[in-house]
Design an enzyme around this catalytic site. Structure first.
Site, mmCIF file in Angstrom:
data_model
loop_
_atom_site.group_PDB
_atom_site.id
_atom_site.type_symbol
_atom_site.label_atom_id
_atom_site.label_comp_id
_atom_site.label_asym_id
_atom_site.label_seq_id
_atom_site.Cartn_x
_atom_site.Cartn_y
_atom_site.Cartn_z
ATOM 1 N N THR A 150 0.822 -1.227 0.000
ATOM 2 C CA THR A 150 0.000 0.000 0.000
ATOM 3 C C THR A 150 0.851 1.269 0.000
ATOM 4 O O THR A 150 0.326 2.355 -0.238
ATOM 5 C CB THR A 150 -0.867 0.033 1.265
ATOM 6 O OG1 THR A 150 0.017 0.103 2.405
ATOM 7 C CG2 THR A 150 -1.738 -1.207 1.383
ATOM 8 N N ASP A 178 18.402 4.764 -1.893
ATOM 9 C CA ASP A 178 17.815 4.495 -0.583
ATOM 10 C C ASP A 178 18.750 5.078 0.479
ATOM 11 O O ASP A 178 19.872 4.605 0.666
ATOM 12 C CB ASP A 178 17.657 2.985 -0.387
ATOM 13 C CG ASP A 178 16.925 2.663 0.899
ATOM 14 O OD1 ASP A 178 15.850 2.048 0.829
ATOM 15 O OD2 ASP A 178 17.428 3.043 1.995
ATOM 16 N N ASP A 187 20.103 2.600 3.103
ATOM 17 C CA ASP A 187 21.119 1.702 2.528
ATOM 18 C C ASP A 187 22.414 2.431 2.272
ATOM 19 O O ASP A 187 23.513 1.906 2.523
ATOM 20 C CB ASP A 187 20.618 1.090 1.204
ATOM 21 C CG ASP A 187 19.585 -0.001 1.446
ATOM 22 O OD1 ASP A 187 19.462 -0.485 2.582
ATOM 23 O OD2 ASP A 187 18.891 -0.362 0.471
#
Ligand code: URA
Length: 210
Positions: A109, A201, A204
């Site tokens: 979602t 990211d 990351d």
């Protein structure tokens, strides 16, 4: 409707942001540049904090001198990437209180789901600055601010490194009262809700988890 958005165009911030965007920047370098950038962004986000005069004594004479007014400032980091900004802002305001909100993005979602919440007491008396490097869909940011408002916070600002127009729009639809401070507003989101051109990211990049 005009949005309360502040893009920090200082050359040092822009130069460091470019280094952060580059895919060749190592994890160690990314972390240290992010900390430096956060410190510079913190300078802007705290620019209009209220001051009060307090009596002090210099070596030469007494005086009334300005000091930050009210209860200690509170930074709230959205886990996990918020910690990258937290290091830098705490370097500039070491006496600030710190809260953490753990949110993950449901991959289906893309909605924010809360798994951790710990903040200092008396939020209603504090200036609260929420930190998260990427304002992408705006879901986590909006959810975090809703939670903080439920906890009593009323004076809130949001500090990030990069924002997508869609994220700003979604965030300000729910929180028009919360000013957003960012180093840049990028083109938009890709089909995985990453900011483009972005920097990848952020979690990351700072923790070397990819
Ligand atoms: N979170 C990230 O770390 N990067 C993005 O581009 C979007 C969300």
């Amino acid at each position: 409707m005009t949005r309360d958005i502040h893009v920090v165009e200082h050359p040092l911030v822009q130069h460091k942001l470019t280094q952060l965007r580059q895919k060749t920047t190592s994890t160690a370098k990314f972390r240290s540049i992010l900390r430096e950038t956060a410190l510079l962004l913190c300078y802007e986000v705290t620019r209009d904090l209220p001051l009060t005069n307090i009596p002090i004594e210099t070596p030469l004479e007494p005086m009334e001198a300005p000091a930050l007014d009210g209860k200690k400032l509170c930074f709230v980091s959205i886990l996990r990437a918020g910690s990258g900004l937290l290091d830098g802002v705490l370097e500039l305001v070491p006496s600030a209180r710190v809260g953490h909100i753990g949110l993950y993005r449901d991959p289906e979602t893309l909605e924010a789901v809360e798994y951790y919440f710990k903040v200092p007491s008396r939020l209603h008396e504090r200036e609260v600055i929420v930190v998260d490097p990427m304002l992408a869909t705006g879901h986590s940011a909006a959810a975090a601010v809703h939670r903080l408002k439920r906890e009593g916070a009323s004076r809130i600002r949001f500090l990030c490194l990069l924002a997508a127009p869609e994220g700003i729009e979604a965030f300000h639809r729910e929180h028009p009262d919360v000013a957003v401070f960012t180093a840049a507003v990028d083109r938009g989101l890709n089909d995985k809700a990453y900011i483009v051109p972005g920097l990848g990211d952020a979690g990351d990049r700072m923790f070397g988890t990819k």
